[in-house]
Enzyme design. Structure first.
Site, PDB file in Angstrom:
ATOM      1  N   GLY A  57      -0.811   9.739   4.542  1.00 12.90           N
ATOM      2  CA  GLY A  57      -1.310   9.758   3.379  1.00 12.90           C
ATOM      3  C   GLY A  57      -0.701   8.509   2.306  1.00 12.90           C
ATOM      4  N   LEU A  58       0.236   7.754   2.788  1.00 15.69           N
ATOM      5  CA  LEU A  58       1.078   6.989   2.141  1.00 15.69           C
ATOM      6  C   LEU A  58       0.659   5.528   2.706  1.00 15.69           C
ATOM      7  CD1 LEU A  58       4.525   8.735   1.789  1.00 15.69           C
ATOM      8  CD2 LEU A  58       2.577   8.714   0.335  1.00 15.69           C
ATOM      9  N   SER A  72       1.306   3.966   5.667  1.00 13.91           N
ATOM     10  CA  SER A  72       2.142   3.497   6.499  1.00 13.91           C
ATOM     11  C   SER A  72       1.530   2.445   7.451  1.00 13.91           C
ATOM     12  CB  SER A  72       2.904   4.639   7.333  1.00 13.91           C
ATOM     13  OG  SER A  72       1.816   5.490   7.953  1.00 13.91           O
ATOM     14  N   ALA A  95      -0.755   0.415   6.710  1.00 11.48           N
ATOM     15  CA  ALA A  95      -1.016  -0.713   5.929  1.00 11.48           C
ATOM     16  C   ALA A  95       0.381  -1.435   5.733  1.00 11.48           C
ATOM     17  CB  ALA A  95      -1.778  -0.658   4.596  1.00 11.48           C
ATOM     18  N   ALA A  96       1.334  -0.665   5.490  1.00 12.12           N
ATOM     19  CA  ALA A  96       2.639  -1.152   5.126  1.00 12.12           C
ATOM     20  C   ALA A  96       3.244  -1.995   6.533  1.00 12.12           C
ATOM     21  CB  ALA A  96       3.596  -0.207   4.946  1.00 12.12           C
ATOM     22  N   ASP A 124      -4.784  -0.500  -0.490  1.00 11.60           N
ATOM     23  CA  ASP A 124      -3.519  -0.044   0.242  1.00 11.60           C
ATOM     24  C   ASP A 124      -2.510  -1.410   0.423  1.00 11.60           C
ATOM     25  OD1 ASP A 124      -4.509   2.359   0.586  1.00 11.60           O
ATOM     26  OD2 ASP A 124      -4.817   2.324   2.771  1.00 11.60           O
TER      27      ASP A 124
END
Length: 380
Positions: free
Chosen positions: A108-109, A111, A113-114, A156
Site C-alpha cells: 500500500g505504499l 514499493s 513504483a519506488a 505513485d
C-alpha cells in the site's frame, strides 16, 4: 555498502486525498516519505545487469541491450521492466551490478513504483542519459503498466520522484501539471502513521484492474445514453465527461457503475477542497476530507478488506488523528493517518489493542510505523 560507487534512495509514498482516480485522469495529492528503497550499484561495461536483494531470494542476471523477455513473476521483473521502458527511447549499452533493499515490509505504499524509479535512474546514470524528473515519472509508470501489467496512473511515480519534505504534491493526471504546495506556517505539526493490517497482497491479482474497467464502463454508459460518440476503451476517461452528464444518466446505468462514477466526481471535489484546506493551514478539514475519501472508497469504490475497514473505523474514533484512509489501492495492505505527534503513543497502543481483539490471527504481522514527509528519489 562501501564497495559501491552510487547510491539511490527512492521513497515510498502516501496519498492523503485523490484515491483511485489517477487512472481516470483525476486530481491527486501525495507525499514522499522518509522510508523507501535503497539501491547501491556500480556500472558494468559488459552490459550485464547483476542484482541481489536484501529483501527477496535469488539473484537477477540479464543483458541490458537484449529485448525484454516475458515476465518471470520474480522480483527481477522490475529491473527488466525499467530496461524495457528505457529501451523504447534510448540505446542502453552499460549494465549495473548492485544490491537493493526495501525498508518497510508493507503493502500500500507503492514499493513497486519506488523500485522501478530507482532502476530507471540507475540505468540512465550508467548510460549517461540525463532525465528530467517528470521523464523519470513517465518511464517508470510505463514500465509498470506495459511490462508489469498494472493499469495505474502517474500518482505513485509522481509522489516518489517529485515529492518535497515541506510541501504537498498536487497533480492533475489529465494535463500532468503539478505543483508543490508549501506547508502553511499556521498548520499544526503532524506525522504519518502507517497501520499495516498484517495482510499482504499483490495488486495485479486483486480487483484493481477490474475497477479501472468499471470506471471506463461507467463513462461509456454516460456517452451512450447521451448519444455522444464513443472512443476506444483506452481513450475513455471519466474526467472527460461533465458531472452534469452523470447526474442526468446515473439512474439509467447499473448501480455498480454509478457508484464508481460517484466516487470519481466526489473525490474530484474533495481534492479541490483539500488543496484549499492545505493552503490555509486547516489540518482539521484536510483530515476530515481524507476520512470522507476512505468512506467513499468503501461504499462507492467498494474496496477494502474487513481488516482495513476495521482499522479505518478505529482510526475515526481516536483523538489525535486528523484523518486518514486506505493506502494504495485498498485491497488488503495498510491504512495511513495524519496524526498529532503528541498522541502517537496512545494511538499506537489503543489501535493495536482494538484491532487485535477483532483479528488475533495477525498478532505477529500487524505493525505500526511512524514516518514523515521527505524529498523525492535522489542520489545520496
Amino acid at each position: 555498502m562501501e564497495q559501491y560507487q552510487y547510491h539511490i534512495f527512492a521513497p515510498y509514498r502516501v496519498c492523503p486525498l485523490g484515491a483511485h482516480v489517477d487512472h481516470q485522469h483525476g486530481l491527486v495529492t501525495g507525499f514522499a516519505i522518509d522510508k523507501g528503497v535503497d539501491l547501491w550499484f556500480n556500472v558494468r561495461d559488459d552490459g550485464q545487469v547483476k542484482l541481489k536483494s536484501l529483501t527477496f531470494e535469488g539473484d537477477v542476471d540479464f543483458a541490458i541491450n537484449a529485448p525484454s523477455q516475458v515476465r518471470e513473476h520474480h522480483w527481477g521483473d522490475y529491473a527488466r521492466g525499467a530496461k524495457y521502458a528505457l529501451r523504447k527511447r534510448f540505446e542502453l549499452e552499460k549494465g549495473i551490478e548492485g544490491v537493493i533493499k526495501g525498508s518497510l515490509p508493507v503493502g500500500g505504499l507503492s514499493s513497486s513504483a519506488a523500485v522501478l524509479t530507482a532502476y530507471v535512474m540507475a540505468f540512465a546514470k550508467a548510460n549517461g542519459i540525463k532525465l528530467q524528473p517528470f521523464e523519470v515519472v513517465q518511464i517508470a509508470s510505463e514500465a509498470e503498466r506495459e511490462y508489469i501489467g498494472l493499469n495505474n496512473g502517474l500518482l505513485d511515480q509522481a509522489c516518489i520522484t517529485l515529492g518535497k519534505k515541506d510541501g504537498l504534491l498536487f497533480l492533475d493526471c489529465d494535463t500532468n501539471e503539478y505543483r508543490i504546495i508549501k506547508r502553511n506556517p499556521d498548520m499544526p505539526t503532524f506525522e504519518i502513521g502507517i497501520f499495516f493490517s498484517g495482510l499482504t497482497r499483490s495488486l495485479v491479482n486483486s480487483d484493481y484492474n477490474l475497477r479501472v474497467y468499471e470506471c471506463k464502463t461507467a463513462a461509456w454508459n454516460m456517452l451512450a445514453y447521451t448519444d455522444q460518440p464513443l472512443k476506444t476503451f483506452d481513450k475513455t476517461f471519466l474526467r472527460d465527461i461533465p458531472k452534469a452528464t452523470f447526474e442526468k444518466t446515473r439512474i439509467a446505468m447499473p448501480a455498480r457503475f454509478a457508484r464508481r462514477a460517484e466516487h470519481f466526481y466526489s473525490e474530484y471535489r474533495r481534492v479541490r477542497q483539500g488543496v484549499t484546506a492545505w493552503e490555509t493551514g486547516n489540518m482539521k478539514l484536510f483530515g476530515k476530507l481524507s476520512f470522507d475519501s476512505c468512506e467513499s472508497s468503501i461504499n462507492n469504490y467498494e474496496c477494502g478488506s474487513p481488516e482495513l475497514i476495521a482499522i479505518y473505523e478505529i482510526m475515526r474514533s481516536l483523538p489525535g488523528i486528523y484523518g486518514g484512509r486506505f493506502s494504495g489501492a485498498g485491497f488488503k495492505g495498510a491504512c495511513i493517518a495524519l496524526v498529532n505527534p503528541e498522541h502517537k503513543e496512545t494511538i499506537e497502543k489503543e489501535l493495536t489493542k482494538r484491532y487485535l481483539e477483532q483479528f488475533p490471527e495477525y498478532e505477529k504481522t500487524f505493525h505500526v510505523y511512524w514516518v514523515k514527509p521527505d524529498d523525492g528519489a535522489r542520489f545520496v
